[in-house]
Design a protein around this motif. Sequence first.
Motif, PDB file in Angstrom:
ATOM      1  N   ASP A 101      40.539  26.376  35.010  1.00  0.00           N
ATOM      2  CA  ASP A 101      39.863  27.663  34.801  1.00  0.00           C
ATOM      3  C   ASP A 101      38.944  28.011  35.975  1.00  0.00           C
ATOM      4  O   ASP A 101      37.792  28.415  35.782  1.00  0.00           O
ATOM      5  CB  ASP A 101      39.050  27.643  33.498  1.00  0.00           C
ATOM      6  N   GLY A 102      39.453  27.844  37.178  1.00  0.00           N
ATOM      7  CA  GLY A 102      38.675  28.159  38.372  1.00  0.00           C
ATOM      8  C   GLY A 102      38.468  29.662  38.522  1.00  0.00           C
ATOM      9  O   GLY A 102      39.326  30.468  38.167  1.00  0.00           O
ATOM     10  N   ARG A 103      37.321  30.030  39.092  1.00  0.00           N
ATOM     11  CA  ARG A 103      36.989  31.443  39.270  1.00  0.00           C
ATOM     12  C   ARG A 103      36.441  31.654  40.680  1.00  0.00           C
ATOM     13  O   ARG A 103      35.847  30.742  41.264  1.00  0.00           O
ATOM     14  CB  ARG A 103      35.946  31.895  38.239  1.00  0.00           C
ATOM     15  N   HIS A 104      36.621  32.847  41.224  1.00  0.00           N
ATOM     16  CA  HIS A 104      36.053  33.175  42.530  1.00  0.00           C
ATOM     17  C   HIS A 104      34.577  33.520  42.338  1.00  0.00           C
ATOM     18  O   HIS A 104      34.246  34.465  41.607  1.00  0.00           O
ATOM     19  CB  HIS A 104      36.793  34.368  43.138  1.00  0.00           C
ATOM     20  N   PHE A 164      37.203  38.683  34.765  1.00  0.00           N
ATOM     21  CA  PHE A 164      37.874  37.871  35.773  1.00  0.00           C
ATOM     22  C   PHE A 164      38.815  36.872  35.097  1.00  0.00           C
ATOM     23  O   PHE A 164      38.421  36.179  34.162  1.00  0.00           O
ATOM     24  CB  PHE A 164      36.865  37.126  36.641  1.00  0.00           C
ATOM     25  N   ILE A 165      40.058  36.817  35.558  1.00  0.00           N
ATOM     26  CA  ILE A 165      41.051  35.892  35.002  1.00  0.00           C
ATOM     27  C   ILE A 165      40.986  34.568  35.760  1.00  0.00           C
ATOM     28  O   ILE A 165      41.203  34.524  36.968  1.00  0.00           O
ATOM     29  CB  ILE A 165      42.474  36.472  35.097  1.00  0.00           C
ATOM     30  N   SER A 166      40.687  33.504  35.036  1.00  0.00           N
ATOM     31  CA  SER A 166      40.583  32.191  35.675  1.00  0.00           C
ATOM     32  C   SER A 166      41.970  31.582  35.854  1.00  0.00           C
ATOM     33  O   SER A 166      42.933  31.974  35.199  1.00  0.00           O
ATOM     34  CB  SER A 166      39.702  31.270  34.824  1.00  0.00           C
ATOM     35  N   ASN A 167      42.052  30.599  36.754  1.00  0.00           N
ATOM     36  CA  ASN A 167      43.333  29.939  37.026  1.00  0.00           C
ATOM     37  C   ASN A 167      43.122  28.459  37.308  1.00  0.00           C
ATOM     38  O   ASN A 167      42.064  28.051  37.806  1.00  0.00           O
ATOM     39  CB  ASN A 167      44.032  30.598  38.220  1.00  0.00           C
ATOM     40  N   ASP A 168      44.149  27.688  37.001  1.00  0.00           N
ATOM     41  CA  ASP A 168      44.127  26.260  37.289  1.00  0.00           C
ATOM     42  C   ASP A 168      44.725  25.987  38.668  1.00  0.00           C
ATOM     43  O   ASP A 168      45.495  26.793  39.196  1.00  0.00           O
ATOM     44  CB  ASP A 168      44.944  25.490  36.243  1.00  0.00           C
ATOM     45  N   SER A 169      44.377  24.846  39.208  1.00  0.00           N
ATOM     46  CA  SER A 169      44.972  24.376  40.470  1.00  0.00           C
ATOM     47  C   SER A 169      45.114  22.868  40.395  1.00  0.00           C
ATOM     48  O   SER A 169      44.236  22.182  39.866  1.00  0.00           O
ATOM     49  CB  SER A 169      44.088  24.740  41.668  1.00  0.00           C
ATOM     50  N   TYR A 170      46.233  22.390  40.935  1.00  0.00           N
ATOM     51  CA  TYR A 170      46.419  20.944  40.970  1.00  0.00           C
ATOM     52  C   TYR A 170      47.201  20.573  42.223  1.00  0.00           C
ATOM     53  O   TYR A 170      48.296  21.068  42.464  1.00  0.00           O
ATOM     54  CB  TYR A 170      47.183  20.452  39.733  1.00  0.00           C
ATOM     55  N   LYS A 201      46.799  36.945  44.940  1.00  0.00           N
ATOM     56  CA  LYS A 201      47.140  35.691  45.643  1.00  0.00           C
ATOM     57  C   LYS A 201      45.998  35.247  46.560  1.00  0.00           C
ATOM     58  O   LYS A 201      45.608  34.087  46.561  1.00  0.00           O
ATOM     59  CB  LYS A 201      48.432  35.878  46.461  1.00  0.00           C
ATOM     60  N   SER A 202      45.501  36.187  47.360  1.00  0.00           N
ATOM     61  CA  SER A 202      44.431  35.835  48.310  1.00  0.00           C
ATOM     62  C   SER A 202      43.178  35.390  47.577  1.00  0.00           C
ATOM     63  O   SER A 202      42.502  34.436  47.981  1.00  0.00           O
ATOM     64  CB  SER A 202      44.123  37.027  49.210  1.00  0.00           C
ATOM     65  N   THR A 203      42.847  36.088  46.494  1.00  0.00           N
ATOM     66  CA  THR A 203      41.676  35.700  45.697  1.00  0.00           C
ATOM     67  C   THR A 203      41.829  34.285  45.172  1.00  0.00           C
ATOM     68  O   THR A 203      40.902  33.467  45.234  1.00  0.00           O
ATOM     69  CB  THR A 203      41.489  36.675  44.526  1.00  0.00           C
ATOM     70  N   TYR A 204      43.013  33.984  44.656  1.00  0.00           N
ATOM     71  CA  TYR A 204      43.269  32.653  44.096  1.00  0.00           C
ATOM     72  C   TYR A 204      43.096  31.569  45.156  1.00  0.00           C
ATOM     73  O   TYR A 204      42.450  30.533  44.920  1.00  0.00           O
ATOM     74  CB  TYR A 204      44.687  32.615  43.514  1.00  0.00           C
ATOM     75  N   MET A 205      43.657  31.799  46.326  1.00  0.00           N
ATOM     76  CA  MET A 205      43.573  30.774  47.372  1.00  0.00           C
ATOM     77  C   MET A 205      42.146  30.608  47.862  1.00  0.00           C
ATOM     78  O   MET A 205      41.657  29.484  48.044  1.00  0.00           O
ATOM     79  CB  MET A 205      44.502  31.137  48.529  1.00  0.00           C
ATOM     80  N   ARG A 206      41.466  31.710  48.071  1.00  0.00           N
ATOM     81  CA  ARG A 206      40.089  31.621  48.573  1.00  0.00           C
ATOM     82  C   ARG A 206      39.167  30.971  47.546  1.00  0.00           C
ATOM     83  O   ARG A 206      38.241  30.250  47.909  1.00  0.00           O
ATOM     84  CB  ARG A 206      39.573  33.014  48.946  1.00  0.00           C
ATOM     85  N   GLN A 207      39.394  31.268  46.263  1.00  0.00           N
ATOM     86  CA  GLN A 207      38.511  30.673  45.265  1.00  0.00           C
ATOM     87  C   GLN A 207      38.649  29.158  45.252  1.00  0.00           C
ATOM     88  O   GLN A 207      37.658  28.442  45.063  1.00  0.00           O
ATOM     89  CB  GLN A 207      38.765  31.262  43.880  1.00  0.00           C
ATOM     90  N   ASN A 208      39.845  28.651  45.490  1.00  0.00           N
ATOM     91  CA  ASN A 208      40.016  27.202  45.558  1.00  0.00           C
ATOM     92  C   ASN A 208      39.278  26.618  46.756  1.00  0.00           C
ATOM     93  O   ASN A 208      38.654  25.549  46.662  1.00  0.00           O
ATOM     94  CB  ASN A 208      41.507  26.857  45.621  1.00  0.00           C
ATOM     95  N   ARG A 262      47.326  38.521  36.812  1.00  0.00           N
ATOM     96  CA  ARG A 262      46.393  37.683  37.588  1.00  0.00           C
ATOM     97  C   ARG A 262      46.498  36.200  37.233  1.00  0.00           C
ATOM     98  O   ARG A 262      45.563  35.442  37.487  1.00  0.00           O
ATOM     99  CB  ARG A 262      44.942  38.135  37.375  1.00  0.00           C
ATOM    100  N   LYS A 263      47.600  35.802  36.639  1.00  0.00           N
ATOM    101  CA  LYS A 263      47.740  34.424  36.191  1.00  0.00           C
ATOM    102  C   LYS A 263      48.784  33.711  37.035  1.00  0.00           C
ATOM    103  O   LYS A 263      49.871  34.240  37.287  1.00  0.00           O
ATOM    104  CB  LYS A 263      48.163  34.395  34.720  1.00  0.00           C
TER     105      LYS A 263
END
Length: 973
Positions: A587-590, A602-608, A626-633, A766-767
């Motif tokens: 549930d990562g967020r920017h 804001f839609i959260s996302n997982d990363s592994y 996509k860019s938001t997801y990568m930068r938030q990680n 956004r998922k």
Amino acid sequence: MNIDKDKLSPMMRKYLETKEEYNDCILFYRLGDFYEMFFDDAILASKVLNIALTGKACGLEERAPMCGVPFHSASSYITTLIESGYKVAIGEQVEDPATAKGLVRREVVKIVTPGTLLEDDSLEKVQNNYLMSVYFGSEDQVAISYVDISTGELNVTKIDSSKVKDEIAKISPSEIISNSDDFRKNIKGLCDMANIYLNDDFNNTLLDTKILTDTFSKKYLQDIDIYGDALFEKSISVALNYIKNTQMLDSTNISSINVYNSNDYMTLDLFTRVNLELTKTMRGSKKKGSLLQVLDSTSTPMGARMLRKFIEQPLINKDKIEFRLNITEAIKDDFILREDLKDKLSKIFDLERICAKIAYDRVSPKDLINLKNSIAMIPEVLDTIGKSQSKILLDFTETVDPLIDIYDVIDQAILEDPSQNLKEGNIIKSEFSDELSKLRDISQNGAFVIKDIESKEKEKTGAKSLKIGYNKVFGYYIEITKAALLQAKLDDSYIRKQTLVNAERFITPELKEIEDKIINAEDKIKNMEYEMFKDIRKKIYHNIERIQRVASIIAELDVYLSNALVASKYDYVKPLINSTGKLDIKDGRHPVIEQIMGYENFISNDSYIDKDNFINIITGPNMSGKSTYMRQNALIALMAHIGSFVPASYANIPILDRIFTRVGASDDLSQGQSTFMVEMDEVSHILQNATKDSLIILDEVGRGTSTYDGISLAWSIVEFIHDRIGAKTLFATHYHELTDLENKYDTIKNYSIAVKEDGDNIVFLRKIVPTAADRSYGIYVARLAKLPEEVLDRADSILSELEKNHLANSSSITSSSLDKINNSSSVNSNSKDGNLKLDKEELNYVSNLNECPESSLNLSSRSIKSSSDMDKSYHTESENKDEIKVFESDTDNKIKDEDKNINKNINKNIQAENIKSNKSDNMQISFEDVCGNDEYKEFVSEVLSVDMMNSTPLDIMNVMYALQKKAKELSAK
């Protein structure tokens, strides 16, 4: 400007002599209540400062160009000139014009440069102002020293010359001075881009190392391994000598040297700092909208500066990171402690910069009161921490010096509301000095003192008409009428001063003493207060190092408090830190965009990512996130390394040595570099410097050139990272061909941003889902941007035509490629579990697929994957995720239907073919009967011009179908 000096007036001649000595500066020349500029300086300054350009008679036929600014408001004008890239020399009157004979003597008392600012209104309260010395030795070794004279901070390190730019990006100095001409040339572009003043004023006198032992003891230098190290000594000496030459004073507030190893911190190049918007935004260079703005809940200027340093210099030592996290946790978990600390720390002023003012004789009485009030808060802060009974906090603050003696010195002497100007008096308390108290009493009660003397003298002499008067000639005097004088009893203290018609005037020693005190009391009071203030300042000056140590601890405590406040306010979680290379975020967020959109939107996302899955290929529509997801990680990983809690429900972050980002499009025309060249330059930097412990963020690499060039580069870059580097990588692309890499490498996984189609509209969910996208929806995004409908309709039409004909007209299979394929054991997509495979023999069957509907052969990458495999991966990701279920059923059924039809048609035609020939070079298309015709020759040429090696199996099927259809049409003629 050519000037005949012999014709100049004496004052103007003296001005030019001073100007020649400081020719690289704009000279502020004090004349009365103004700083004046003349000749070229005046012309330049009038334009930069937007002030009137006038003239002054100077002895020449033409008046000298002149402009000026009031001396009491000069600071803002100086700041403007400094920000515009100029140095300013301050020429002051160094003697009193009232007592001077001839020309008033004027001298340059300081030179103001970007790296040597001291005035409050010229400095950013929440940012250090560093002067950097870059000294090049032999064998590519470089010593870098950087100092903030406004706080007394001095740091030094040794690095390889190839890492200098990264160090500059980390430190972000205001001014750089170096002994290397080549370095200054090479770094100019970076300095221009980062608004750093590059000083060309280097001379060998700056290398004099005597200043080092004048400032620090030999033993201290030996203890920190500076003494005898030529690189360190030269670099530090350049900085200290430069400060002395500009400030005309020794750097007495610099009491220690921090020798650090740059390898103790995460390396972030300038591109990454800009792309992640760590301390300022890409657009407008504002703090608002940056990570710093979100994380900054500090209560003191010292804490704000230290937080900025934390962000710019993330740690890579697991123990140090966890120490910061544990202190933050202790504060976060105690609500009362958080609120009490915030209240106490908010009353502490900028101790570091007050110390600098003391050291450079620029401290005001008000500054000392601020220092006293700040010291008063220290016992209260310690008492608050003591009540919390947090061992880690108690240990952290156990060495804090309460500075009670310094508090007492100020409290006993300085008025609570003193004058800001040292020369105006009203600084020292009357009870601090008996003499000062008497002078103040006389000054304030002079008339009553004279009346007392008059009454006493009447009684003493018996002259009832005696009175005391005053005039400018004699001052105070005693006047007795001649009639009364006959009976008066005058003693020897009476001195006749003047005879009038009806009276005599006298003076006495007592009266003249009182007169002197009354008339000169104000001047004496001011002078006495000033000398007392200097004594107090000197006492505090000898304790600057103690104050600085306390300031450092208070600043660090303030950062931990800020981290705790932010974590509590925004629901951040304490990250785990590992050394195994696993990045696991739930549930990562920017952190920044979340504040703009609102937490609930804001839609959260997982990363592994781990060693078995370290490259993620991310596809999906434009504007989908996509860019938001990568930068938030990247930001979550960086926040963990600075010791901050992170925006997620769970985070396990690996120790990273570097974070790289290649995001967005920009050019550098000043350096002759196009957008694509800048992109390739950044990618080259990443590929040359990344390691297996790095995190790489690549967004739309290869989009600045032709499609095939871009795909080829993007594909090759991913393979290079996989084979040669092994870095954790997030790679976003619209080149859907790259998703085939998942079939080639087990450690590469496909992800995409989910969307929901609703007629002509789409909804960005956004998922992140574990599958590849097959469309980019660019025309839909163009519609959102309100392009003309005519353009959009035409684009739709062109897109349909391109999609229909692309494979037949664009894909190619060359004769040499045919040989390679025929000589290989198989032609396949290296797919796994249920994916379509075509070997040499199966290629022979393709020619008989003409009876299959064309729509069945226009296969997307999505429809190749078997329904069972897709169903399994899809349901695994979508479990308990309501956002995905909205389109789950429709997608599943569609895939199954497509798969059944495809398999049915392929199997039908394969079974109908009687396999008798094993000739691998026979593609079941013969041209023997048609080669005599020009149309057939053209057709053969078309076949031979195609490149099969760069085509996927699906491309091959469609191409072969189209070629066979065309061959039949030609044969029918």
